[in-house]
Design a protein around this motif. Structure first.
Motif, PDB file in Angstrom:
ATOM      1  N   ALA A 126      41.674  12.489  -5.082  1.00  0.00           N
ATOM      2  CA  ALA A 126      41.734  12.131  -3.666  1.00  0.00           C
ATOM      3  C   ALA A 126      40.722  11.046  -3.350  1.00  0.00           C
ATOM      4  CB  ALA A 126      41.470  13.370  -2.818  1.00  0.00           C
ATOM      5  N   LYS A 127      41.027  10.272  -2.332  1.00  0.00           N
ATOM      6  CA  LYS A 127      40.109   9.215  -1.895  1.00  0.00           C
ATOM      7  C   LYS A 127      39.006   9.806  -1.035  1.00  0.00           C
ATOM      8  CE  LYS A 127      44.297   6.460  -1.264  1.00  0.00           C
ATOM      9  NZ  LYS A 127      45.134   5.778  -0.256  1.00  0.00           N
ATOM     10  N   GLN A 128      37.855   9.165  -1.077  1.00  0.00           N
ATOM     11  CA  GLN A 128      36.790   9.577  -0.166  1.00  0.00           C
ATOM     12  C   GLN A 128      36.939   8.790   1.131  1.00  0.00           C
ATOM     13  OE1 GLN A 128      32.699   9.237  -1.506  1.00  0.00           O
ATOM     14  NE2 GLN A 128      32.135  10.724   0.044  1.00  0.00           N
ATOM     15  N   ARG A 129      36.904   9.505   2.234  1.00  0.00           N
ATOM     16  CA  ARG A 129      37.011   8.851   3.542  1.00  0.00           C
ATOM     17  C   ARG A 129      35.690   8.176   3.881  1.00  0.00           C
ATOM     18  NH1 ARG A 129      40.187  10.339   8.276  1.00  0.00           N
ATOM     19  NH2 ARG A 129      38.170  10.674   9.241  1.00  0.00           N
ATOM     20  N   LEU A 130      35.810   6.932   4.313  1.00  0.00           N
ATOM     21  CA  LEU A 130      34.646   6.134   4.668  1.00  0.00           C
ATOM     22  C   LEU A 130      34.821   5.633   6.094  1.00  0.00           C
ATOM     23  CD1 LEU A 130      32.008   4.657   3.808  1.00  0.00           C
ATOM     24  CD2 LEU A 130      33.455   2.768   3.028  1.00  0.00           C
ATOM     25  N   LEU A 131      33.907   6.019   6.976  1.00  0.00           N
ATOM     26  CA  LEU A 131      33.915   5.529   8.347  1.00  0.00           C
ATOM     27  C   LEU A 131      32.917   4.384   8.451  1.00  0.00           C
ATOM     28  CD1 LEU A 131      34.006   8.884  10.388  1.00  0.00           C
ATOM     29  CD2 LEU A 131      35.921   7.502   9.547  1.00  0.00           C
ATOM     30  N   VAL A 132      33.428   3.172   8.525  1.00  0.00           N
ATOM     31  CA  VAL A 132      32.590   1.985   8.683  1.00  0.00           C
ATOM     32  C   VAL A 132      32.356   1.769  10.172  1.00  0.00           C
ATOM     33  CG1 VAL A 132      32.415  -0.496   8.291  1.00  0.00           C
ATOM     34  CG2 VAL A 132      33.498   0.969   6.570  1.00  0.00           C
ATOM     35  N   VAL A 133      31.113   1.821  10.591  1.00  0.00           N
ATOM     36  CA  VAL A 133      30.778   1.683  12.010  1.00  0.00           C
ATOM     37  C   VAL A 133      29.956   0.409  12.186  1.00  0.00           C
ATOM     38  CG1 VAL A 133      29.912   2.850  14.058  1.00  0.00           C
ATOM     39  CG2 VAL A 133      30.626   4.208  12.087  1.00  0.00           C
ATOM     40  N   ALA A 134      30.505  -0.537  12.911  1.00  0.00           N
ATOM     41  CA  ALA A 134      29.816  -1.802  13.173  1.00  0.00           C
ATOM     42  C   ALA A 134      30.005  -2.158  14.639  1.00  0.00           C
ATOM     43  CB  ALA A 134      30.368  -2.913  12.278  1.00  0.00           C
ATOM     44  N   ASN A 135      29.190  -3.083  15.109  1.00  0.00           N
ATOM     45  CA  ASN A 135      29.292  -3.478  16.517  1.00  0.00           C
ATOM     46  C   ASN A 135      30.684  -3.998  16.844  1.00  0.00           C
ATOM     47  OD1 ASN A 135      28.243  -4.351  19.219  1.00  0.00           O
ATOM     48  ND2 ASN A 135      28.677  -6.375  18.369  1.00  0.00           N
ATOM     49  N   TYR A 151      21.604  -4.258  13.064  1.00  0.00           N
ATOM     50  CA  TYR A 151      20.588  -3.959  14.076  1.00  0.00           C
ATOM     51  C   TYR A 151      21.183  -3.517  15.398  1.00  0.00           C
ATOM     52  CZ  TYR A 151      21.779  -8.717  15.613  1.00  0.00           C
ATOM     53  OH  TYR A 151      22.446  -9.836  16.045  1.00  0.00           O
ATOM     54  N   HIS A 152      22.470  -3.738  15.593  1.00  0.00           N
ATOM     55  CA  HIS A 152      23.104  -3.277  16.833  1.00  0.00           C
ATOM     56  C   HIS A 152      23.118  -1.752  16.925  1.00  0.00           C
ATOM     57  CE1 HIS A 152      25.014  -7.023  15.380  1.00  0.00           C
ATOM     58  NE2 HIS A 152      24.920  -7.423  16.647  1.00  0.00           N
ATOM     59  N   LEU A 153      23.056  -1.064  15.786  1.00  0.00           N
ATOM     60  CA  LEU A 153      23.270   0.388  15.746  1.00  0.00           C
ATOM     61  C   LEU A 153      22.098   1.101  15.076  1.00  0.00           C
ATOM     62  CD1 LEU A 153      27.050   0.372  14.732  1.00  0.00           C
ATOM     63  CD2 LEU A 153      26.064   0.601  17.027  1.00  0.00           C
ATOM     64  N   MET A 154      20.888   0.704  15.393  1.00  0.00           N
ATOM     65  CA  MET A 154      19.719   1.351  14.805  1.00  0.00           C
ATOM     66  C   MET A 154      19.503   2.758  15.355  1.00  0.00           C
ATOM     67  SD  MET A 154      16.980  -1.808  14.649  1.00  0.00           S
ATOM     68  CE  MET A 154      15.794  -0.890  13.660  1.00  0.00           C
ATOM     69  N   PHE A 155      20.004   3.000  16.535  1.00  0.00           N
ATOM     70  CA  PHE A 155      19.839   4.316  17.155  1.00  0.00           C
ATOM     71  C   PHE A 155      20.939   5.290  16.742  1.00  0.00           C
ATOM     72  CE2 PHE A 155      19.009   7.213  20.780  1.00  0.00           C
ATOM     73  CZ  PHE A 155      17.626   7.224  20.710  1.00  0.00           C
ATOM     74  N   LEU A 156      21.978   4.772  16.090  1.00  0.00           N
ATOM     75  CA  LEU A 156      23.154   5.586  15.774  1.00  0.00           C
ATOM     76  C   LEU A 156      22.876   6.709  14.774  1.00  0.00           C
ATOM     77  CD1 LEU A 156      26.143   6.117  16.159  1.00  0.00           C
ATOM     78  CD2 LEU A 156      26.631   4.349  14.459  1.00  0.00           C
ATOM     79  N   PRO A 157      22.123   6.488  13.682  1.00  0.00           N
ATOM     80  CA  PRO A 157      21.895   7.594  12.742  1.00  0.00           C
ATOM     81  C   PRO A 157      21.323   8.840  13.399  1.00  0.00           C
ATOM     82  CG  PRO A 157      21.214   5.534  11.742  1.00  0.00           C
ATOM     83  CD  PRO A 157      21.545   5.221  13.164  1.00  0.00           C
TER      84      PRO A 157
END
Length: 944
Positions: A92-101, A240-246
């Motif tokens: 099976a493939k591993q699901r990858l959620l790419v989160v960018a601005n 740098y747009h998503l430094m608070f996201l983690p």
């Protein structure tokens, strides 16, 4: 080792690792290679359907499947360690959620519920186009304001076909978050341009509102991620747009696999510390399991910022905060075995050169510039790209080399960006002015030396331009990887052109060996490098190109993504192993329940960072003078009084501090005090006395020679380490560098330790103990665990004990050296091991305090070597089970032969050892801070 292998309640030890981390990563790498070789056709794509990376033409949401090339083309199978099921015989493939601005598309509204999609421009999009090993979803802003529900539903549906998920941001959020905090504050700061200075008061007022919008926007991204997250997914946050996201994601689900990658430089700590929200951003990023950077320099700057600003521990693997490790990796972090240079899909560019359209473009360009060498620059029209410096260097080259003026041409492609910003408008005018002046000076009626285009080129035209270029110039003043360098190399299979590369570009660490490195600010150097590149012999061009070509075709975007996700998965495995060694949080309910059911309780409390005021709480500026003066937490005064008045409860405050410090804070309380790790004891009612064993070697304290040497060493390092100080105590010396520069302080401590271990006192009966930010010299064998045995003896002789001690609560922020006190009370150890452990806790004569027997009755009671008082008569009291006389008789006989632990009648469920703020501890349980201790003491006082 025996103690760690035993299964204790609460804190479970299991440090067995089947294979080393490097072995696991190498095995994963070989599996990926094997998978590619066994399924070569899965990566073949139709070259005629390449995506127009630099184009801006609309792509219809109907009939055009370009997005499937990226997202549905992520089809290479990969068997996961988390046990995903196989489908049709394939892993099976591993699901990858790419989160960018931004999404890889921008949406253009054609009607109420009709949308067209345009390809977004950017290095991240270009890099991830080659990733084809995961089942990916891309989450981001579509670049358009959609206030109505109909539009949001229709756009979501259109994007879902492309495996994209939109985050809907309103205009005000975009203005404050993106244009404000991201582009006006973070971007300039990360590129060493500093914070805005035009209107300081207005800027200061705007900081907080923009930062609030930044956090709100990051939370909106997190909400969308949480909505689509499935167990086992990897969430990859970008830039740098998503430094608070983690932090937002971990707050929602701490088990989520979260990685964060920065595509810009990370500035030095001296620059980053000017940011008002510096600490909050760093801690938010550290919530991720893996943090990635393009270069070692950027990773080093990040670790240094966490060390200097947050005061955390920087390690070769990353940043550690009380046992929680955030792995930090970059291109050449050898010790962490990490390798994260972003790459491109090099095969895509190589295949493009065989397309008929590209070949036609190449022929046109060769005919157009026949007889002239072609130099090329492809950049965004941005302050950090060094376009003016590049053009001025070319002008100097033409000045100094007149014979080249009609034999070379510079093609500069300047992709417009942020055209509504005055600074960028000014830069555009500046570049146009310089180009016009040079062309007017060195041009002719039929040819000019510079061709400047303020526009994008489509993918095929760009590949053709790369292919005919003799020299590529990348003069970034401060940049990420600059993928133009990679694209140029990939298209130079036949031309073997030369790459002139700024030493400040991130690609310099990857392609620097084959390129000509320059300082773009040194116009003379760049001009000379242009001449060297144009006149370079063919064999040298061949060697340089071969080196870079091998790197570009090996370190592809596919390898970049696979390596990062593999590292992230492995970081999760290691984090789980570390978690097994972290004590669980103390359950107050269990503590209270057992406390109420017991008959004779013993509370052992540390002082510093346990009962003290929280002067260094998060968000408060460190005040050295306030912290140096230890004070009892004001909220503990009443609870302590109540507990001290409970006849069934005995309290011991055991500290490394001096007697005067404890007297000042606890003089009014009816409790036992133990100063300097138990070397001095004060009963509830009485005077201070020593509890030193007779065979404890304290000659060094009275030795003038040893004293002079130690004082000289400690004074020397205090003078050379600003904001450090040392405390000469009666039985020890402590040098503290908590308030000094962290990195410098550690270097000084290392130097001091080396001197103490090998210097004039190396043969003295002293032990050098290294703390988190301190170095202490004390007598061999002096620990809190060794002292508690003697303290218990004093308690028995100074208080009418009516029953054996059947409840122990031991809480402290102790050094690892002093955590032997936790094992002293441990009833879960096997019978033989328990006796050995208590006996082995400290022998002050020989070597370590962890493996030698403790002396029995061989101590000086008080200061005059007086023997112990005789035991109280057995009829003084009875135990709860009616066998008081029998117990007293047995206990008295045993105590004359054994240590103070004879007074214990402790069951496992009634023993609570608890570390405060130290996640790596041998204690059973954990409390986060002194505030948690205050809450616990209040609850105990209420039920007491």
């Amino acid at each position: 080792a025996e103690l760690q292998s035993s299964q204790l309640p609460g804190n479970k030890y299991n440090s067995a690792i089947l294979r080393t981390r490097l072995e696991r990563l190498l095995r994963e790498r070989e599996l990926r290679k094997s998978n590619r070789s066994s399924h070569p056709n899965e990566e073949v794509r139709d070259g005629n359907r390449e995506v127009d990376v630099f184009g801006d033409g609309p792509l219809s949401t109907e009939g055009d499947n370009w997005q499937e090339e990226f997202l549905e083309g992520i089809a290479a199978a990969r068997e996961l360690a988390d046990g995903r099921e196989k489908k049709d015989g394939q892993p099976a493939k591993q699901r990858l959620l790419v989160v960018a601005n931004r999404l890889p598309v921008s949406a253009v509204r054609r009607g109420e519920d009709s949308w067209a999609l345009e390809m977004s421009v950017g290095g991240l999009v270009s890099a991830l186009l080659g990733v084809n090993d995961f089942e990916a979803r891309w989450i981001g802003w579509a670049g358009v304001n959609v206030p109505d529900e109909v539009g949001q539903r229709s756009l979501t549906k259109a994007l879902a076909e492309k495996r994209c998920i939109p985050v809907f941001l309103d205009e005000e959020i975009v203005h404050q978050y993106y244009n404000g905090y991201c582009n006006n504050i973070l971007w300039p700061l990360f590129h060493y341009l500093g914070l805005p200075q035009e209107d300081r008061l207005a800027t200061t007022r705007g900081f907080q509102s923009q930062f609030d919008a930044y956090k709100k926007a990051n939370q909106m991204f997190a909400d969308v991620v949480n909505e689509h997250y499935e167990e086992g997914d990897v969430v990859w946050c970008h830039d740098y747009h998503l430094m608070f996201l983690p932090k937002c994601l971990k707050d929602y689900n701490n088990e989520m696999k979260v990685g964060w990658f920065l595509h810009t430089p990370f500035p030095s700590s001296e620059i980053h510390r000017t940011l008002p929200s510096r600490s909050e951003l760093l801690r938010s990023v550290l919530a991720a399991d893996l943090v990635g950077f393009h270069t070692y320099d950027y990773a080093r700057h990040f670790v240094s910022a966490c060390t200097r600003i947050l005061g955390l521990e920087g390690t070769p693997e990353g940043v550690e905060d009380q046992g929680k490790l955030t792995r930090v990796a970059a291109v050449f972090v050898v010790s962490a075995q990490c390798h994260f240079p972003i790459g491109i899909d090099s095969d895509r560019f190589i295949r493009a050169l065989e397309l008929p359209q590209v070949k036609d473009h190449i022929k046109e360009l060769k005919d157009r510039f026949a007889g002239r060498k072609v130099m090329l620059g492809v950049d965004r029209l941005d302050m950090i790209k060094g376009i003016p410096q590049k053009i001025l260097a070319f002008e100097k080259f033409l000045e100094e080399n007149p014979h080249w003026r009609d034999k070379v041409v510079l093609l500069q492609i300047a992709v417009p960006t942020r055209t509504d910003v005055p600074e960028y408008q000014k830069l555009t005018c500046q570049v146009h002015e310089i180009v016009g002046r040079i062309n007017g000076r060195f041009g002719t009626l039929t040819a000019v030396p510079i061709h400047h285009l303020d526009r994008t080129l489509d993918f095929q035209a760009l590949c053709a331009l790369y292919a005919v270029t003799d020299v590529a110039l990348v003069t970034s003043l401060r940049d990420g990887m600059n993928l133009v360098s990679y694209e140029f190399v990939a298209c130079q299979a036949s031309k073997k052109g030369v790459l002139i590369l700024s030493e400040f570009a991130g690609a310099a660490q990857s392609l620097g060996a084959g390129a000509i490195l320059v300082n773009p600010w040194n116009i003379t150097e760049v001009a000379a490098s242009i001449g060297y590149a144009l006149n370079m012999p063919a064999d040298e061009r061949e060697k340089r190109h071969h080196h870079n070509f091998m790197h570009v075709t090996t370190h592809t975007s596919q390898e970049w993504a696979e390596t990062f996700v593999s590292e992230l998965n492995d970081s999760i495995v290691e984090a789980q192993m570390r978690t097994r060694q972290i004590p669980p949080l103390l359950r107050t309910r269990d503590v209270l329940q057992c406390y109420l059911q017991s008959n004779n309780r013993l509370l052992i409390l540390g002082f510093n960072a346990t009962l003290t005021e929280p002067v260094d709480a998060p968000g408060r500026r460190v005040d050295q003078f306030k912290e140096m003066e230890l004070k009892l937490h004001p909220d503990l005064r009443e609870p302590l009084k109540k507990l001290c008045n409970d006849p069934k409860t005995t309290i011991v405050v055991l500290s490394g501090s001096e007697r005067s410090v404890l007297d000042k804070n606890f003089g009014e309380y009816s409790l036992w005090l133990a100063a300097e790790h138990g070397m001095f004891v004060r009963p509830t009612k009485g005077e201070w006395m020593t509890t030193m064993p007779e065979n404890l070697h304290m000659d060094w304290v009275d030795s003038v020679k040893v004293q002079d040497v130690l004082l000289h060493v400690f004074e020397y390092f205090t003078e050379r380490t600003p904001r450090s100080h040392f405390e000469p105590r009666e039985t020890s010396l402590v040098w503290n560098y908590k308030y000094a520069d962290v990195e410098f302080g550690r270097l000084q401590a290392k130097d001091m330790l080396q001197h103490l271990w090998t210097g004039p006192i190396s043969n003295a009966s002293v032990e050098v103990v290294q703390g988190g930010r301190s170095v202490e010299v004390r007598a061999v064998g002096v620990t809190k665990g060794a002292a508690i045995d003697r303290i218990l003896g004093e308690i028995v002789h100074n208080k009418d004990v009516k029953a054996p001690i059947d409840y122990v609560l031991c809480i402290g922020h102790f050094l690892p050296k002093d955590e032997d006190i936790y094992n002293f009370f441990e009833p879960e150890l096997p019978a033989g091991l328990a006796t050995t452990a208590r006996a082995n806790i400290g022998n002050p004569v020989n070597g370590s305090a962890s493996n030698l027997p403790i002396g029995r009755n061989g101590f000086r009671a008080r200061c005059s070597n007086a023997p112990y008082k005789s035991f109280p008569n057995s009829d003084k009291g009875t135990s709860s089970n009616g066998n008081g006389a029998g117990w007293w008789s047995k206990m008295r006989d045993r105590f004359t032969l054994q240590e103070g632990s004879s007074v214990l009648d402790l069951k496992s469920e009634n023993y609570f050892s608890c570390a405060v703020g130290r996640k790596r501890s041998s204690a059973r349980y954990l409390l986060g801070s002194s505030a948690d201790v205050v809450s616990l003491m209040k609850e105990l006082a209420e039920v007491s």
